[in-house]
Write a protein that holds these residues in place. Structure first.
Motif, PDB file in Angstrom:
ATOM      1  N   ARG A  53      -4.348  25.018  21.957  1.00 26.18           N
ATOM      2  CA  ARG A  53      -5.030  26.290  21.758  1.00 26.18           C
ATOM      3  C   ARG A  53      -5.872  26.274  20.498  1.00 26.18           C
ATOM      4  NH1 ARG A  53      -3.335  31.971  19.585  1.00 26.18           N
ATOM      5  NH2 ARG A  53      -5.516  31.733  19.042  1.00 26.18           N
ATOM      6  N   ASP A 127      -6.542  35.249  14.112  1.00 27.66           N
ATOM      7  CA  ASP A 127      -5.309  35.276  14.915  1.00 27.66           C
ATOM      8  C   ASP A 127      -4.036  35.529  14.097  1.00 27.66           C
ATOM      9  OD1 ASP A 127      -4.280  35.142  17.654  1.00 27.66           O
ATOM     10  OD2 ASP A 127      -3.026  33.575  16.800  1.00 27.66           O
ATOM     11  N   ARG A 128      -3.915  34.877  12.923  1.00 27.47           N
ATOM     12  CA  ARG A 128      -2.726  35.078  12.094  1.00 27.47           C
ATOM     13  C   ARG A 128      -3.149  35.828  10.830  1.00 27.47           C
ATOM     14  NH1 ARG A 128      -0.406  28.873  12.308  1.00 27.47           N
ATOM     15  NH2 ARG A 128       0.502  28.992  14.400  1.00 27.47           N
ATOM     16  N   ASP A 187       4.754  32.723   9.872  1.00 28.78           N
ATOM     17  CA  ASP A 187       3.599  33.204  10.641  1.00 28.78           C
ATOM     18  C   ASP A 187       3.835  34.689  10.940  1.00 28.78           C
ATOM     19  OD1 ASP A 187       1.842  33.961  12.669  1.00 28.78           O
ATOM     20  OD2 ASP A 187       2.027  32.082  13.778  1.00 28.78           O
ATOM     21  N   PHE A 193       5.884  39.254  17.787  1.00 27.53           N
ATOM     22  CA  PHE A 193       6.299  38.802  19.128  1.00 27.53           C
ATOM     23  C   PHE A 193       7.775  39.158  19.341  1.00 27.53           C
ATOM     24  CE2 PHE A 193       3.273  34.963  18.332  1.00 27.53           C
ATOM     25  CZ  PHE A 193       2.167  35.703  18.691  1.00 27.53           C
ATOM     26  N   TYR A 255       6.513  30.451  22.719  1.00 32.07           N
ATOM     27  CA  TYR A 255       5.329  29.568  22.683  1.00 32.07           C
ATOM     28  C   TYR A 255       5.563  28.370  23.592  1.00 32.07           C
ATOM     29  CZ  TYR A 255       2.813  25.524  20.694  1.00 32.07           C
ATOM     30  OH  TYR A 255       2.105  24.358  20.524  1.00 32.07           O
ATOM     31  N   GLN A 282       3.908  30.971  25.753  1.00 38.55           N
ATOM     32  CA  GLN A 282       2.699  31.637  25.273  1.00 38.55           C
ATOM     33  C   GLN A 282       1.588  30.611  25.109  1.00 38.55           C
ATOM     34  OE1 GLN A 282       1.078  34.600  21.823  1.00 38.55           O
ATOM     35  NE2 GLN A 282       2.979  33.586  21.352  1.00 38.55           N
ATOM     36  N   LYS A 303      -3.924  34.024  26.487  1.00 39.77           N
ATOM     37  CA  LYS A 303      -4.747  34.671  25.468  1.00 39.77           C
ATOM     38  C   LYS A 303      -6.101  33.971  25.530  1.00 39.77           C
ATOM     39  CE  LYS A 303      -2.179  35.271  21.601  1.00 39.77           C
ATOM     40  NZ  LYS A 303      -1.236  34.783  20.548  1.00 39.77           N
TER      41      LYS A 303
HETATM   42  C1  BGC Z   1      -0.301  32.296  17.815  1.00 45.54           C
HETATM   43  C2  BGC Z   1       0.258  31.898  19.140  1.00 45.54           C
HETATM   44  C3  BGC Z   1       0.739  30.464  19.100  1.00 45.54           C
HETATM   45  C4  BGC Z   1       1.585  30.188  17.874  1.00 45.54           C
HETATM   46  C5  BGC Z   1       1.904  28.721  17.743  1.00 45.54           C
HETATM   47  C6  BGC Z   1       0.698  32.018  16.736  1.00 45.54           C
HETATM   48  O1  BGC Z   1       0.212  32.419  15.521  1.00 45.54           O
HETATM   49  O2  BGC Z   1      -0.656  33.666  17.843  1.00 45.54           O
HETATM   50  O3  BGC Z   1      -0.724  32.046  20.133  1.00 45.54           O
HETATM   51  O4  BGC Z   1       1.526  30.222  20.222  1.00 45.54           O
HETATM   52  O5  BGC Z   1       0.938  30.626  16.720  1.00 45.54           O
HETATM   53  O6  BGC Z   1       0.745  27.976  17.580  1.00 45.54           O
END
Ligand code: BGC
Length: 371
Positions: A53, A127-128, A187, A193, A255, A282, A303
């Motif tokens: 990803r 994303d994070r 994270d 989640f 994940y 995920q 996603k």
């Molecule tokens: C992401 C996930 C991913 C995970 C591990 C998370 O911060 O939002 O989509 O599965 O990190 O890489």
């Protein structure tokens, strides 16, 4: 003629400055004039290439920025915090005008972001969320709490606690044995989640419909540092020891990479591949979608990283042009210093029943990718 051009330029600059001032956006402050940042360098810091990803995310952001005429510096940090810090430092010294950062540990970038701030470089958390720093301008991600709700909902459906349409299944068993996994504790997403999933499972745990044989129901017990598949595999092996003869009906995995480790532990621990517990995931990564098609993993959460990349690029382009990026959430993502204005996207549960429509028909993967 020349004087007229300069005057026009000044006027345009003044308008852009006023816009920037009104929006409170940082688009390189005085340099926020439209066009001024055309062709500017944008740094893209991604955590790791161990997961498909993030490779797709990095490439999408790079491609879309370049389409708009920006130069890019895309770096992957091999999940190593000092590497990520020094990559960002390098981007700043190479003259990056904006930074897009998917952090490894959301709390370790405070110093380097001070440097960015001192040079008026806007920062988009990708994303994070980046925690503990006031110098995060915008954030784009998926609705992470909802991802957890979806994971737990698909677990309940897969096990047969719920019917396909989300109703209590009249034919459900009295009890289901489930083990729980969480993501990396550094994270910020991992807790979202988990909370979404646990809030969904809690009523069933309270009623005794869901039992956790190991009794490991705390986030800290379930968390897998750096999202490492081999750590998840080890933990699953230990859980199987603890659980003795108890047969598991489900495993909440946040994940796909962890699900792969969990499945390895289960198959070497005596579960048949065609009789595995219901296992979630995920990211809809290729290997895991294949596993879903083969009937091993039950579900994943799709996603669309193309949409996330586009959103980040829109944010960069707006701030570099003195405009305020579009956001749709200004309450949920408090990084300890401020609530970071965010744009959240939606995610979708993927199973064997809908992967074709969701993943193939949308062009995310081709048929061949999944063979
Ligand atoms: C992401 C996930 C991913 C995970 C591990 C998370 O911060 O939002 O989509 O599965 O990190 O890489």
């Amino acid at each position: 003629m020349k004087a007229k051009k300069i005057l026009l330029g000044l006027a345009a600059g003044a308008v852009a400055l006023t816009l920037a001032a009104c929006s409170g956006g940082r688009g390189g402050g005085d340099e926020a004039a439209e066009g001024e940042n055309k062709g500017a360098l944008v740094g893209i810091a991604m955590p790791t290439q161990q997961s498909e990803r993030w490779i797709a995310d990095g490439e999408n952001v790079k491609k879309s920025l370049e389409k708009l005429g920006y130069k890019t510096d895309l770096q992957y940090a091999n999940d190593d915090i000092p590497t990520q810090v020094s990559q960002i430092e390098n981007m700043i010294s190479k003259g990056a005008k904006a930074l897009v950062i998917a952090s490894i540990d959301g709390t370790t970038l405070t110093d380097v972001l001070e440097t960015a701030k001192a040079q008026d470089i806007p920062v988009i958390a990708y994303d994070r969320l980046i925690n503990g720093s006031p110098n995060v301008d915008y954030y784009t991600t998926f609705d992470n709490y909802q991802v957890g709700v979806q994971q737990a909902t698909s677990l309940l459906t897969g096990m047969g606690v719920l019917t396909e349409d989300g109703k209590d299944n009249p034919d459900a068993k009295k009890e289901y044995n489930v083990e729980l996994f969480a993501g990396s504790p550094d994270d910020n997403n991992a807790k979202f989640f988990w909370d979404g999933a646990i809030d969904t499972l809690q009523p069933y745990m309270d009623k005794g419909v869901i039992k956790v044989p190991s009794k490991q129901t705390e986030f800290e017990q379930a968390a897998i540092l750096r999202w490492l598949p081999e750590t998840a595999q080890k933990r699953m092996e230990n859980l199987l020891q603890l659980d003795g003869d108890t047969k598991l009906d489900g495993v909440l995995s946040p994940y796909d990479g962890l699900s792969i480790g969990i499945i390895s532990a289960l198959t070497s621990g005596g579960y048949e591949k065609n009789a595995l517990p219901t296992i979630t995931g995920q990211d809809a990564e290729v290997g895991s979608v294949k596993s879903i098609i083969a009937g091993e993993q039950y579900s994943s959460i799709y996603k669309d990283t193309r949409a996330l990349g586009d959103q980040a690029v829109k944010m960069v382009d707006a701030v570099l042009n003195g405009k305020e990026p579009e956001v749709n959430n200004t309450k949920d993502y408090d990084n300890g210093e401020k609530v970071v204005p965010s744009y959240l996207l939606d995610s979708v549960i993927v199973t064997k029943d809908n992967y074709q429509k969701i993943l193939v028909d949308s062009g995310y993967y081709s048929e061949d990718d999944l063979k």
